[in-house]
Design an enzyme around this catalytic site. Structure first.
Site, mmCIF file in Angstrom:
data_model
loop_
_atom_site.group_PDB
_atom_site.id
_atom_site.type_symbol
_atom_site.label_atom_id
_atom_site.label_comp_id
_atom_site.label_asym_id
_atom_site.label_seq_id
_atom_site.Cartn_x
_atom_site.Cartn_y
_atom_site.Cartn_z
ATOM 1 N N ARG A 58 8.609 -5.222 7.749
ATOM 2 C CA ARG A 58 8.026 -5.975 8.783
ATOM 3 C C ARG A 58 9.695 -6.268 9.074
ATOM 4 O O ARG A 58 9.066 -6.035 11.113
ATOM 5 C CB ARG A 58 6.978 -6.902 8.689
ATOM 6 C CG ARG A 58 5.917 -6.309 7.961
ATOM 7 C CD ARG A 58 4.618 -7.073 8.123
ATOM 8 N NE ARG A 58 5.192 -8.743 6.951
ATOM 9 C CZ ARG A 58 5.142 -8.767 6.084
ATOM 10 N NH1 ARG A 58 4.643 -7.713 5.659
ATOM 11 N NH2 ARG A 58 5.480 -9.399 5.242
ATOM 12 N N GLU A 95 6.004 -16.935 -2.457
ATOM 13 C CA GLU A 95 5.271 -17.708 -2.609
ATOM 14 C C GLU A 95 4.084 -17.047 -3.591
ATOM 15 O O GLU A 95 3.550 -17.947 -4.629
ATOM 16 C CB GLU A 95 4.794 -18.088 -1.623
ATOM 17 C CG GLU A 95 3.210 -19.493 -1.660
ATOM 18 C CD GLU A 95 3.189 -19.490 0.144
ATOM 19 O OE1 GLU A 95 1.713 -19.926 0.369
ATOM 20 O OE2 GLU A 95 3.045 -18.264 1.367
#
Length: 175
Positions: A58, A95
């Site tokens: 992205r 994460e």
């Protein structure tokens, strides 16, 4: 224009407990995408740099447009085994798992000042890995620009504490 209005939030993606901030709703809106690129370009003009690097995938959406506008070389920081020539490689924690990013060894020259652009910073693991790739290539990180900062996950704060310049367009909680 409030860019926050163009970010979709998806709970429990890619796994339970993650609140995913989706930029596809921002980039599909021509005016919002144009405004986002303009804001990144304006912040970029405050930084002295030679090249722009972006993190797959992205980050490429934003950085390639900025690179084109500012007429700066574009360096791709890609997922493992996506680049065909000799690479520097860094493993890092996300994460929700682990990953590896790589850069061609000939993409960054010694003492190049590199602006790193990505769509989002959460815990900072990907951004720190990107900085390490620039540094093992003997370049210097000029600054980071993120479209979204998940402020409660402290990734941007970690980068600042390590001495990096960080700019964020939008702040959201990460949970």
């Amino acid at each position: 224009m409030n860019l926050k209005d163009f970010i979709r939030s998806i709970p429990d993606y890619p796994k339970k407990g993650i609140l995913f901030r989706d930029i596809t709703t921002l980039i599909k809106n021509g005016k919002a995408f144009f405004e986002t690129i303009n804001q990144i370009v304006e912040r970029s003009k405050k930084v002295k740099f030679d090249k722009i690097a972006a993190i797959e995938s992205r980050g490429f959406v934003f950085a390639s447009a900025v690179s084109y506008i500012l007429k700066k070389p574009f360096v791709m920081l890609r997922k493992k085994n996506k680049l065909p020539a000799d690479v520097h490689s860094i493993d890092f924690e996300l994460e929700y798992g682990t990953a590896t990013i790589e850069v061609h060894k000939d993409s960054i020259d010694e003492n190049d000042k590199v602006l790193i652009i990505d769509d989002l910073i959460a815990t900072g693991g990907t951004a720190e890995a990107a900085a390490k790739l620039v540094e093992i290539s003997k370049g210097k990180v000029a600054a980071f620009i993120f479209v979204i900062n998940l402020f409660d996950l402290n990734g941007a704060d970690k980068l600042v504490k390590k001495g990096y310049r960080v700019e964020n367009l939008i702040d959201f909680p990460g949970h």
